[in-house]
Design an enzyme around this catalytic site. Structure first.
Site, PDB file in Angstrom:
ATOM      1  N   GLU A 133       0.846  -1.188   0.000  1.00  0.00           N
ATOM      2  CA  GLU A 133       0.000   0.000   0.000  1.00  0.00           C
ATOM      3  C   GLU A 133       0.884   1.242   0.000  1.00  0.00           C
ATOM      4  O   GLU A 133       2.119   1.148   0.028  1.00  0.00           O
ATOM      5  CB  GLU A 133      -0.948  -0.009   1.211  1.00  0.00           C
ATOM      6  CG  GLU A 133      -1.987  -1.117   1.165  1.00  0.00           C
ATOM      7  CD  GLU A 133      -2.978  -1.055   2.308  1.00  0.00           C
ATOM      8  OE1 GLU A 133      -2.903  -0.115   3.112  1.00  0.00           O
ATOM      9  OE2 GLU A 133      -3.821  -1.955   2.399  1.00  0.00           O
ATOM     10  N   HIS A 257      -8.299  10.286   3.967  1.00  0.00           N
ATOM     11  CA  HIS A 257      -7.977   9.234   2.998  1.00  0.00           C
ATOM     12  C   HIS A 257      -8.219   9.778   1.599  1.00  0.00           C
ATOM     13  O   HIS A 257      -9.273  10.356   1.323  1.00  0.00           O
ATOM     14  CB  HIS A 257      -8.829   7.991   3.252  1.00  0.00           C
ATOM     15  CG  HIS A 257      -8.275   6.762   2.610  1.00  0.00           C
ATOM     16  ND1 HIS A 257      -8.278   6.569   1.243  1.00  0.00           N
ATOM     17  CD2 HIS A 257      -7.679   5.656   3.140  1.00  0.00           C
ATOM     18  CE1 HIS A 257      -7.717   5.407   0.959  1.00  0.00           C
ATOM     19  NE2 HIS A 257      -7.350   4.827   2.093  1.00  0.00           N
ATOM     20  N   ARG A 306      -0.278   8.844   2.063  1.00  0.00           N
ATOM     21  CA  ARG A 306      -1.640   9.343   1.911  1.00  0.00           C
ATOM     22  C   ARG A 306      -1.727  10.861   1.851  1.00  0.00           C
ATOM     23  O   ARG A 306      -2.548  11.412   1.114  1.00  0.00           O
ATOM     24  CB  ARG A 306      -2.517   8.804   3.053  1.00  0.00           C
ATOM     25  CG  ARG A 306      -2.820   7.333   2.898  1.00  0.00           C
ATOM     26  CD  ARG A 306      -3.585   6.786   4.077  1.00  0.00           C
ATOM     27  NE  ARG A 306      -3.908   5.377   3.852  1.00  0.00           N
ATOM     28  CZ  ARG A 306      -4.451   4.585   4.754  1.00  0.00           C
ATOM     29  NH1 ARG A 306      -4.744   5.046   5.953  1.00  0.00           N
ATOM     30  NH2 ARG A 306      -4.713   3.327   4.466  1.00  0.00           N
ATOM     31  N   HIS A 367     -10.492  10.240   7.673  1.00  0.00           N
ATOM     32  CA  HIS A 367     -10.280   8.801   7.809  1.00  0.00           C
ATOM     33  C   HIS A 367      -9.722   8.386   9.162  1.00  0.00           C
ATOM     34  O   HIS A 367     -10.186   7.424   9.753  1.00  0.00           O
ATOM     35  CB  HIS A 367      -9.332   8.335   6.704  1.00  0.00           C
ATOM     36  CG  HIS A 367      -9.085   6.858   6.680  1.00  0.00           C
ATOM     37  ND1 HIS A 367     -10.104   5.933   6.589  1.00  0.00           N
ATOM     38  CD2 HIS A 367      -7.923   6.140   6.742  1.00  0.00           C
ATOM     39  CE1 HIS A 367      -9.590   4.711   6.579  1.00  0.00           C
ATOM     40  NE2 HIS A 367      -8.281   4.804   6.694  1.00  0.00           N
ATOM     41  N   ARG A 402      -0.340   8.854   9.322  1.00  0.00           N
ATOM     42  CA  ARG A 402      -0.205   7.411   9.536  1.00  0.00           C
ATOM     43  C   ARG A 402       0.129   6.664   8.250  1.00  0.00           C
ATOM     44  O   ARG A 402      -0.506   6.870   7.216  1.00  0.00           O
ATOM     45  CB  ARG A 402      -1.497   6.848  10.127  1.00  0.00           C
ATOM     46  CG  ARG A 402      -1.494   5.328  10.232  1.00  0.00           C
ATOM     47  CD  ARG A 402      -2.726   4.820  10.943  1.00  0.00           C
ATOM     48  NE  ARG A 402      -3.970   5.005  10.204  1.00  0.00           N
ATOM     49  CZ  ARG A 402      -4.386   4.206   9.216  1.00  0.00           C
ATOM     50  NH1 ARG A 402      -3.633   3.211   8.822  1.00  0.00           N
ATOM     51  NH2 ARG A 402      -5.561   4.431   8.648  1.00  0.00           N
TER      52      ARG A 402
END
Length: 563
Positions: A133, A257, A306, A367, A402
């Site tokens: 990811e 997100h 992100r 998110h 994060r």
């Protein structure tokens, strides 16, 4: 740096006097991966454990986790590599020792989750199936059911809880306030008040006398109009901790997100998440002209961290005047979609989009809260007897942004750490002192107005003018008295409390770092802003303090003062 805003919100929630009383050595508030792991690890070490959840056991954020759980489990991967990716994503605001604990203890913690009965996906050869990811340089994301990892982990944990009669569970229970054996900021945990719906002898507001509380109540997503968080994520744990004198850290770092399915300008509440794992399998972002705009923005392009992807999407939306961008995953094919992402496929089709043949409209939405109750390496807050784990906590592992799939791992690792130290730290039973904090309640009817201003002024893009306007409205909303004492008003008061603290911290951080994006301060500033903003409350009056700390990401050495 801007002047520190001082805001006044209720010092405790208005509530009826407790109509029942019970006792438990430890109360765990929350039933996701963090809360249930803590309870399971504590059993046999303390006499009685009570797990409290605001809805049913499976209603929290864990079940919605699509991508998976990150750990250095694959060939050639190491905790050191996972550490570097985590620190880079955190944009200099991580706690190095906390990150090291996360990545070092992570593989064993995931193996124990497997031993508990969690059924992760495997390759045809029988090896654990790992994917990649955003922000990861290795395939290290373990997943289950294709894109139903959280639901499978939640299933396994609930099954284990059901086989543990020494753990009592109270569902449909809201934690109202923590009670201390001394003044807030000085006393230790002595109890917690709950409002329970439909539990027979424990209906209504009651008091649980206890020796410790583990907060695992999740995040604050309902602060904003659009979020991937479930309806129960109203910041309750952060709010009760703040009112009890605990320090909240880094609240301004709210991760948006980048790829949340866009349902139209009027859509509110929980929105469908299009997991980063879809891009990890080869999907890519395009604008309305079909241009792949992430190329050249970052070395990882569509798999950049992100905050990078969310900012790139927002910039292209502003440049083109479009309300969203597109995610192209058509080339993955029907068979792959049905096997790897069955949940996302079904959700998208339910909203009229078939990802097999159509582009998916996406835009950033709230998110994850990287900040929360400040804890040490063992989950201890600044209030004796109060521990925090998972999204409600600020353990230091996430920093300003994060890293994908580190959230489930954080709840797992730090709940295990809490269970290591808590039994030896239980203080003797003590009586709660008379609660002299000024009570108050904000009506549930103001929630929509609160969410609108937080989204428009304290959302993805922030500036001094908008933050000041948000602060003025929050001050006004905090002074609106509720006519009814009910759960909607309790939750809304918690939302106002956390929104005020978040807005204050965002106003003070005059830079752009990670998930905090200031239009009027577009650059990262390690000279003035390397460190943390800590929020404390004394009887409803919040103040914020800056705590300097050297940057921890590998690409940024400690700043040197200008001559």
């Amino acid at each position: 740096m801007a002047d520190t805003p001082v805001r006044r919100v209720p010092g405790r929630l208005t509530a009826p006097a407790p109509g029942w009383t019970t006792t438990s050595d430890v109360v765990v508030i929350g039933s996701g991966i963090a809360g249930l792991t803590a309870a399971l690890r504590l059993r046999g070490q303390v006499d009685k454990i009570l797990v409290v959840t605001k809805d049913v056991l499976a209603a929290g954020s864990t079940q919605w986790a699509q991508g998976g759980i990150a750990a250095a489990l694959g060939p050639g991967d190491t905790p050191a590599q996972h550490e570097v990716d985590t620190l880079v994503a955190g944009a200099g605001a991580c706690d190095l020792e906390a990150v090291r604990a996360l990545v070092t203890e992570g593989p064993e913690a995931v193996r124990e989750l497997i031993a508990l009965g969690t059924r992760f996906d495997h390759s045809p050869e029988g090896e654990l199936s790992l994917t990649r990811e955003g922000g990861h340089h290795r395939d290290r994301i373990a997943h289950a059911g294709g894109d139903a990892t959280g639901a499978e982990i939640q299933r396994a944990l609930i099954a284990a809880i059901e086989q543990a009669p020494e753990i009592e569970v109270v569902q449909h229970a809201l934690a109202v306030d923590l009670l201390l054996d001394g003044p807030a900021g000085e006393g230790a945990i002595a109890g917690v008040t709950l409002h329970v719906m439909g539990e027979g002898q424990r209906d209504g507001v009651g008091l649980v006398r206890c020796r410790a509380v583990v907060l695992a109540s999740g995040g604050l997503g309902q602060v904003f109009s659009q979020t991937t968080n479930p309806a129960v994520s109203t910041g309750d744990g952060m709010a009760v901790a703040l009112r009890a004198g605990a320090v909240l850290r880094d609240l301004e770092f709210v991760q948006f997100h980048p790829t949340v399915m866009y349902l139209g300008p009027e859509s509110r509440g929980q929105q469908p998440l299009i997991s980063e794992a879809v891009r990890g399998e080869g999907a890519f972002l395009v604008d309305f002209d079909g241009a792949r705009f992430m190329q050249g923005v970052h070395e990882l392009a569509d798999l950049a961290p992100r905050d990078v992807v969310a900012k790139a999407i927002m910039r292209r939306m502003m440049e083109t005047g479009q309300p969203h961008m597109w995610l192209d995953a058509r080339h993955l094919g029907a068979e792959f979609w049905e096997r790897r992402f069955p949940t996302i496929l079904a959700t998208a089709r339910a909203h009229g989009i078939d990802p097999v043949t159509q582009l998916i409209p996406v835009a950033p939405a709230c998110h994850y809260a990287s900040g929360g109750v400040r804890t040490d390496l063992w989950g201890r807050s600044s209030v004796p007897g109060l521990y925090a784990t998972g999204e409600v906590a600020c353990s230091g592992v996430h920093g300003a942004n994060r890293l994908a799939s580190n959230s489930l791992l954080e709840g797992l690792v730090f709940s295990r750490r809490i269970a290591t130290v808590l039994p030896g730290e239980l203080h003797p039973w003590s009586e709660p002192v008379t609660d002299t904090r000024t009570h108050g309640l904000v009506p549930g009817s103001v929630r929509a107005e609160l969410q609108e201003v937080m989204t428009s002024r304290v959302g993805v893009l922030r500036n001094a003018t908008g933050l000041e306007e948000a602060g003025v409205l929050l001050d006004k909303l905090a002074g609106v008295p509720a006519e009814a004492v009910d759960q909607e008003s309790w939750e809304t008061t918690n939302l106002v409390t956390i929104s005020a603290a978040l807005t204050g911290a965002a106003a003070l951080r005059e830079e752009t770092r990670g998930s905090h994006w200031r239009e009027d301060f577009p650059e990262r500033d390690d000279i003035r802003c390397a460190g943390h903003f800590d929020t404390v409350m004394a009887d409803g009056e919040t103040t914020i303090e800056f705590v300097p700390a050297a940057p921890t990401d590998p690409s940024h050495p400690a700043p040197q003062e200008h001559p």
